[in-house]
Design an enzyme around this catalytic site. Structure first.
Site, PDB file in Angstrom:
ATOM      1  N   SER A 186       0.846  -1.180   0.000  1.00 12.22           N
ATOM      2  CA  SER A 186       0.000   0.000   0.000  1.00 12.22           C
ATOM      3  C   SER A 186       0.892   1.244   0.000  1.00 12.22           C
ATOM      4  O   SER A 186       1.705   1.421  -0.909  1.00 12.22           O
ATOM      5  CB  SER A 186      -0.958  -0.026   1.190  1.00 12.22           C
ATOM      6  OG  SER A 186      -1.965   0.931   1.052  1.00 12.22           O
ATOM      7  N   ASP A 406      -8.402  -6.125  -5.057  1.00 17.34           N
ATOM      8  CA  ASP A 406      -8.099  -4.967  -4.211  1.00 17.34           C
ATOM      9  C   ASP A 406      -9.109  -3.858  -4.479  1.00 17.34           C
ATOM     10  O   ASP A 406      -9.301  -3.435  -5.622  1.00 17.34           O
ATOM     11  CB  ASP A 406      -6.687  -4.482  -4.521  1.00 17.34           C
ATOM     12  CG  ASP A 406      -6.146  -3.515  -3.483  1.00 17.34           C
ATOM     13  OD1 ASP A 406      -6.951  -2.831  -2.814  1.00 17.34           O
ATOM     14  OD2 ASP A 406      -4.907  -3.429  -3.343  1.00 17.34           O
ATOM     15  N   HIS A 444      -6.813  -6.120  -0.411  1.00 17.73           N
ATOM     16  CA  HIS A 444      -5.740  -5.142  -0.243  1.00 17.73           C
ATOM     17  C   HIS A 444      -4.612  -5.689   0.631  1.00 17.73           C
ATOM     18  O   HIS A 444      -4.757  -5.802   1.850  1.00 17.73           O
ATOM     19  CB  HIS A 444      -6.296  -3.857   0.361  1.00 17.73           C
ATOM     20  CG  HIS A 444      -5.297  -2.743   0.391  1.00 17.73           C
ATOM     21  ND1 HIS A 444      -4.611  -2.331  -0.725  1.00 17.73           N
ATOM     22  CD2 HIS A 444      -4.859  -1.956   1.408  1.00 17.73           C
ATOM     23  CE1 HIS A 444      -3.800  -1.346  -0.404  1.00 17.73           C
ATOM     24  NE2 HIS A 444      -3.940  -1.099   0.877  1.00 17.73           N
TER      25      HIS A 444
END
Length: 535
Positions: A186, A406, A444
């Site tokens: 991320s 995601d 994610h």
């Protein structure tokens, strides 16, 4: 001479003394003496030996059974407004010779101790930073009128952490790390690419997961999505409707890929029209969507556009709508104004672009607003440079990965960055030091209905890691063996490495995909082969 050694001399014969001395750990400096180490712009706050099992955290299993280590905490101030906290952990015995830098999620604000613990248990020295401020990951208020802190968050804190950690490791062990690695997902994936692009000498191997590298446009997409769903009350999509959306997506995509495994294996091959869920005239329920909600869904899947229809950022791929890391968390929230997209989008534009806590997302213009964000913060926060020549020249290796499901960062963004590197450096040249792996059904950084554990960032190194991403990166850097596939695992409990295995699947080096051989259990990786994408 150390008093314990003098006592040995008095009571043991010479041969026994030599045997004991050769088995003791040899350090250039005792841990506690590192508190007097002088480093530029740095204060060593503490340096202490932590005994085995001496660090506990009842909320995290990552701290269980940690070995004895030297814990160094430091404060770095490269600017008058900087306050970067860093920790370096070094095992007292069994050091692998590696240093692992750890990334952060969201807006940072804390050290990722759990990932440092994983690295320590694997025998690595580990370094972590809060990126220059204290706060929860979705909180961006620290940045208001603090451009130097934004620079620290953007790239300087990770670089400072790395330089200082290398010096501390060398001082403690009497030699520098043989190999250095960085892993993050991320924002940590953005940090990873920033290191490869801006500071190519920092790390030998870099693992970048779901990178938020096009930061200014990613957060623009967040505003696009919340404008679509929250500018008018009728367009808001409550979490209770997400299961119906997920079921429709899976029905459409399963029928198109032919596997019938409940996963969207390659969303690029799936054509889903939200209009199939339109409520009949005059009705509304959790199993259908109203016309304003359908319009919002189409905008989210398409992605943001400027006034001339030009793409600003990728839209979200079908898949991943339902689940703990899906739309209910990132796009719906428990009520309007509570989703993570709302918090991150508003946090960025209020505090880093418009410098106005009262700024209203409904007023955002997708021409002038994007330009202002780019002009003001792109150089500090974006890691989009495709020219990785300097990183490649010194032998650096980069592995990218992204979950196809995601819903925080569109997976097509990572493919776009990879393709930009191929375009800039050539396909053969890129393949010599970069690999990309796409994970079907992973949300994610992890989680989701598909195989989502493959020794990546924030996953215990002793769980499915021998054939996983970090291990593959180490093999590539240290032995020259490039990974063509990585085996991913789905367990009954994603958080419990001892739970039963439900599915395994090969993740293939992009642009190849895992293709079913046509026979055998589709939950077994052995029944898949990496092959070119069907045209």
């Amino acid at each position: 001479m150390n008093s314990s050694i003098r006592n040995l001399i008095r009571i043991l014969p010479l041969a026994a003394i030599l045997l004991v001395l050769t088995t003791l750990p040899a350090f250039a400096a005792p841990c506690e003496s590192l508190s007097s180490l002088k480093l530029p712009d740095t204060t060593i706050v503490s340096a202490q030996t932590v005994p085995a099992h001496g660090l506990t955290n009842p909320t995290s299993p990552a701290f269980k059974d940690l070995p004895a280590f030297c814990r160094v905490t430091l404060q770095i101030k490269p600017s008058a407004d900087s306050d970067i906290k860093v920790e370096v952990w070094m095992p007292l015995s069994g050091w692998s010779g590696r240093l692992q830098g750890t990334g952060n999620g969201g807006f940072g604000g804390s050290i990722t101790y759990s990932v440092m613990a994983f690295a320590l248990r694997a025998g690595d020295a580990a370094a972590g930073t809060d990126t220059g401020h204290t706060g929860a990951p979705p909180d961006g208020t620290w940045a208001l009128h603090h451009q130097e802190k934004i620079i620290d968050f953007g790239h300087r804190a990770i670089h400072e952490m790395t330089v200082k950690a290398k010096a501390i490791v060398a001082a403690f062990y009497g030699e520098g790390a043989k190999h250095s690695y960085f892993a993050g997902c991320s924002n940590g994936g953005r940090q990873a690419l920033m290191e490869a692009q801006r500071y190519p000498a920092d790390y030998d191997g870099i693992l970048a997961g779901a990178p938020a590298n096009y930061w200014t446009h990613l957060l623009t997409a967040a505003i696009w999505n919340i404008q679509a769903t929250e500018s008018k009350p009728a367009a808001y999509i409550p979490a209770a409707k997400i299961p119906a959306l997920s079921a429709a997506v899976l029905a459409a995509c399963d029928a198109q890929d032919g596997l019938k495994d409940g996963l969207v294996n390659d969303p690029r091959a799936c054509h889903f029209d939200p209009a199939v869920l339109l409520c009949k005239s005059g009705t509304d329920s959790n199993s259908c969507f109203t016309a304003p909600q359908i319009a919002a869904l189409k905008k989210i899947y398409a992605g943001p556009r400027d006034s001339k229809g030009r793409k600003i950022f990728s839209g979200f791929s079908p898949g991943g709508e339902e689940g703990g890391g899906g739309w209910s968390l990132w796009l719906s929230g428990s009520a309007p104004g509570s989703s993570l997209q709302f918090l991150f989008g508003n946090g960025f534009f209020k505090n880093m672009v418009f410098d106005n806590p009262a700024w209203d997302f409904k007023t955002f213009n997708f021409d002038s607003g994007v330009k202002l964000a780019d002009d003001k913060q792109a150089r500090v926060l974006n890691a989009t440079d495709p020219n990785l020549q300097d990183f490649q020249k010194r032998g650096g290796k980069l592995i990218l990965y992204h979950g196809w499901s995601d819903i925080a960062i569109p997976p097509l963004n990572t493919i776009a960055y990879y393709n930009s590197v191929v375009h800039a450096m050539g396909e053969k040249n890129t393949a010599s030091f970069v690999r990309l792996f796409m994970a079907p059904g992973m949300q994610h950084c992890g989680g989701g209905p598909g195989p989502n554990v493959f020794g990546q960032w924030a996953v215990a190194r002793d769980d499915d890691s021998q054939d996983g991403a970090l291990a593959a990166l180490e093999q590539w850097v240290e032995k020259g063996t490039a990974p063509d596939k990585i085996i991913a695992t789905k367990r009954a409990n994603d958080q419990d490495p001892a739970s039963a295995v439900k599915m395994t699947r090969p993740l293939c080096a992009f642009p190849q995909v895992a293709r079913y051989k046509g026979a055998g259990d589709t939950n077994d990786a052995a029944n898949f082969v990496c092959a070119a994408t069907k045209k």
